[in-house]
Design an enzyme around this catalytic site. Sequence first.
Site, short mmCIF file in Angstrom:
data_model
loop_
_atom_site.label_atom_id
_atom_site.label_comp_id
_atom_site.label_asym_id
_atom_site.label_seq_id
_atom_site.Cartn_x
_atom_site.Cartn_y
_atom_site.Cartn_z
N ASP A 32 32.59 -9.47 -34.81
CA ASP A 32 33.92 -10.03 -35.02
C ASP A 32 34.80 -9.01 -35.73
OD1 ASP A 32 36.01 -12.23 -35.76
OD2 ASP A 32 34.45 -13.32 -34.69
N HIS A 65 39.35 -13.47 -39.31
CA HIS A 65 38.63 -14.27 -38.32
C HIS A 65 37.13 -14.22 -38.55
CE1 HIS A 65 37.19 -15.39 -34.22
NE2 HIS A 65 38.31 -16.10 -34.17
N SER A 238 36.31 -20.49 -30.89
CA SER A 238 35.74 -19.52 -31.83
C SER A 238 35.12 -20.22 -33.02
CB SER A 238 36.82 -18.56 -32.34
OG SER A 238 37.19 -17.64 -31.37
N ILE A 276 31.79 -38.14 -21.08
CA ILE A 276 33.07 -37.66 -20.55
C ILE A 276 32.89 -36.72 -19.38
CG2 ILE A 276 34.33 -37.98 -22.70
CD1 ILE A 276 33.85 -35.09 -23.37
#
Length: 295
Positions: A32, A65, A238, A276
């Site tokens: 990352d 992040h 993420s 779903i």
Amino acid sequence: MDRVRKLIGLEALENKYGIRYDGFGIGVAVLDTGVCIENKDVGDRVWAFKDFVNNREVCYDDNGHGTHIAGIIGGNGINSKGRYRGIAPNCHFIVAKVLDEDGNGTVENVKHAVNWVIQYKLRYNIKILNISIGMFPDAKTKEQKELLEIVEKAWDSGLVVVVAAGNNGPETMSITNPGISPKVITVGAIRERRVQRYYSGIGPTKECVMKPELIAPGQKIISCKNERTGYISKSGSSMATPVVSGVIALLLQKEPYLMPIDVKIRLYEKAEDLGIGKKLQGWGTINAIKLLTDN
């Protein structure tokens, strides 16, 4: 993260069943933007760091992040008195910085980083490779192929590779690379018990492979900020991906001899069907109680 732990059943697992796993001994590699070593929620458990962008030797995160991702996987919550602790708060991190301060990176750096992780997986007991990044579908074909090859090399080496589905939905065939790999575990995002149909990538892939395999909470997740103290809210697949990586760390603490394919089968068998449809949910959502007990 307090909400996420409840949603996936971790709080009930501890309080109702008295079962507590914390990821101790399990190494999780994070590709990352780096990680903030000063943040005590995660920094004390960074066992190795390699900067493939700026070649700095000191661990850092100039974007935030990566620190947020690490906090979801295994922040210990010390800055919030335990409230925002991650899924596996006693795992350790091996961090490869492959994205710059703007969140951009190259396939070449990812290749070098994955090979580095493979090289040191025994030394640091790396079991999981978390990749909360992706390549847009219009990228060069050669780069697409190279990215797929390197993540599948990691999988074949014995690492459980967990990858984000991307945020290019809701159209079909919107999974980003390397999430399109049939080998890796691809994760989409949900809000509470509903799929984030307006952005989380869904399959199938061009090769008609069902994706994502799993969905997990990924909306407005409060986790570690790239500062000494403090937290920040972020959303996306993420954020859902490290939720699954963290739960896998707990599973491997419980059953350390599971191979990547064993982990994948277990996740398939124990996923919670939200009703779903496979197109949106894959196998379903992660359920820590089903995964870590005989229920």
